[in-house]
Design a protein around this motif. Structure first.
Motif, PDB file in Angstrom:
ATOM      1  N   VAL A  77       0.818  -1.210   0.000  1.00 41.90           N
ATOM      2  CA  VAL A  77       0.000   0.000   0.000  1.00 41.90           C
ATOM      3  C   VAL A  77       0.857   1.269   0.000  1.00 41.90           C
ATOM      4  CG1 VAL A  77      -0.240   0.338   2.488  1.00 41.90           C
ATOM      5  CG2 VAL A  77      -2.146   0.934   0.964  1.00 41.90           C
ATOM      6  N   THR A 101      -1.925  -1.125  -4.937  1.00 45.55           N
ATOM      7  CA  THR A 101      -3.082  -1.914  -4.512  1.00 45.55           C
ATOM      8  C   THR A 101      -4.382  -1.448  -5.158  1.00 45.55           C
ATOM      9  OG1 THR A 101      -3.337  -0.526  -2.548  1.00 45.55           O
ATOM     10  CG2 THR A 101      -2.046  -2.551  -2.305  1.00 45.55           C
ATOM     11  N   TRP A 162       2.929  -8.407   7.623  1.00 44.16           N
ATOM     12  CA  TRP A 162       1.965  -7.495   7.014  1.00 44.16           C
ATOM     13  C   TRP A 162       1.238  -8.106   5.818  1.00 44.16           C
ATOM     14  CZ3 TRP A 162       2.841  -6.351   1.931  1.00 44.16           C
ATOM     15  CH2 TRP A 162       4.139  -6.497   1.450  1.00 44.16           C
ATOM     16  N   GLU A 166      -4.870  -6.764   5.281  1.00 42.58           N
ATOM     17  CA  GLU A 166      -5.383  -6.281   4.000  1.00 42.58           C
ATOM     18  C   GLU A 166      -5.085  -4.808   3.769  1.00 42.58           C
ATOM     19  OE1 GLU A 166      -9.442  -6.477   1.263  1.00 42.58           O
ATOM     20  OE2 GLU A 166      -9.496  -7.130   3.360  1.00 42.58           O
ATOM     21  N   LEU A 167      -5.117  -3.997   4.810  1.00 37.43           N
ATOM     22  CA  LEU A 167      -4.870  -2.567   4.658  1.00 37.43           C
ATOM     23  C   LEU A 167      -3.448  -2.272   4.192  1.00 37.43           C
ATOM     24  CD1 LEU A 167      -6.733  -1.057   7.751  1.00 37.43           C
ATOM     25  CD2 LEU A 167      -7.396  -0.898   5.353  1.00 37.43           C
ATOM     26  N   GLY A 170      -3.259  -5.154   0.540  1.00 39.59           N
ATOM     27  CA  GLY A 170      -4.243  -5.010  -0.525  1.00 39.59           C
ATOM     28  C   GLY A 170      -5.011  -6.271  -0.817  1.00 39.59           C
TER      29      GLY A 170
END
Length: 332
Positions: A77, A101, A162, A166-167, A170
């Motif tokens: 991201v 993303t 990480w 999802e943040l 992606g």
């Protein structure tokens, strides 16, 4: 010998450590500076690769006149923020996959590089592996006739960290493992994906908050078909990260490529299986070619636009799984 002077922007992605190793090995490259927003990781990388110039502020690093190019290997991201800043600072860019993303972020990177007149290469290392390059030669030479279908797997272990958020990532296995294979298919066929249909399976790891297994079907504009198993299906004890396997069906022949077959399996009593690879160093070949692109003012083999097109396939797969039906490209 002319050298390209590099900085690495983040060691969040495991590939950053391999890229840094390659930069230290190549006579045509120099690793000048590194950045990371994680102080422990920054110190570890500085010690491991003997880098004096370390930064927790990428803006300050990008002001250095002795940096010609950067490798962006942050969480997915953050690619857009770092790549756009690098372009605006006049640095050539090699960005880890996926390029971003979202499609908006991906196109913003491409446009920033174009505006600044810098090179933008997507880190699709499989375009630089000896085995996959040979397949490209066979197809272009007509030895397989017209390619009708490509079936492929890109399996792996769950990367952890990480990658499960999802943040930051992606998405899960689709975002992580679709883009490499989709790009190879586009490269081999010299064609674009027209339709994507995806199924996301029940998670192998029940506790994971994002998908770790999926199957994707592709239809290309000229009629060829493709299938991708992009799952994180290998257990944590698996001795290697995963695989890159393709079966390519043509009107005149069939090719199987297993890019990581040149290896030995070492079994010692009382110890787990050890896998030792001795084939092509695709990371090294990719970075060597990026250096050539910069020094000779050439177009990268894997461009930023290639990164966008592969990302679009992954995003279409998510949309297809959500709708339960095929999705047409381009996405709106």
């Amino acid at each position: 010998m002319k050298k390209v002077r590099f900085a690495i922007l983040s060691f969040a992605h495991i590939h950053a450590w391999s890229y840094a190793r390659v930069l230290r090995e190549l006579e045509s490259a120099e690793l000048v500076a590194i950045y990371d927003d994680n102080p422990d990781r920054l110190r570890e990388a500085a010690v491991k690769f003997d880098v004096v110039n370390m930064y927790d502020d990428y803006s300050a690093l990008l002001q250095r006149e002795d940096v010609d190019a950067v490798i962006v290997t942050s969480e997915n991201v953050k690619h857009k923020e770092l790549a756009v800043a690098a372009a605006e600072a006049g640095k050539h860019i090699l960005v880890e996959k996926p390029i971003a993303t979202t499609l908006d972020d991906a196109w913003e990177i491409v446009k920033a590089a174009e505006k600044a007149g810098v090179k933008l290469q997507q880190a699709f290392v499989m375009r630089y592996h000896d085995a996959t390059v040979e397949v490209k030669r066979l197809i272009e030479g007509g030895e397989l006739g017209d390619v009708l279908a490509i079936t492929a797997t890109n399996h792996g272990k769950y990367p952890g960290g990480w990658f499960g958020v999802e943040l930051l990532a992606g998405g899960g296995a689709i975002m992580d493992h679709t883009v490499h294979v989709a790009d190879l298919m586009r490269w081999y066929l010299s064609d674009e994906v027209e339709e994507v249909y995806a199924l996301i399976g029940e998670n192998i790891r029940e506790w994971l908050r994002i998908e770790d297994c999926a199957l994707i079907s592709l239809k290309f504009r000229e009629g060829a078909l493709g299938s991708i198993d992009c799952s994180w299906s290998r257990p944590g004890t698996w001795p290697l990260w995963g695989d890159m396997w393709l079966g390519i069906f043509g009107t005149e022949g069939y090719v199987v490529v297993d890019a990581f077959r040149p290896c030995i399996d070492v079994v010692v009593e009382g110890r787990p299986l050890r896998w030792e690879y001795f084939g092509c160093d695709a990371d090294r070949e990719m970075i060597k070619d990026f250096i050539r692109v910069v020094l000779e003012d050439e177009t990268p083999r894997a461009t930023g636009v290639d990164g966008v097109k592969a990302l679009e396939v992954a995003l279409a797969a998510y949309e297809s799984a959500k709708r339960g039906e095929p999705v047409k490209l381009p996405l709106k």
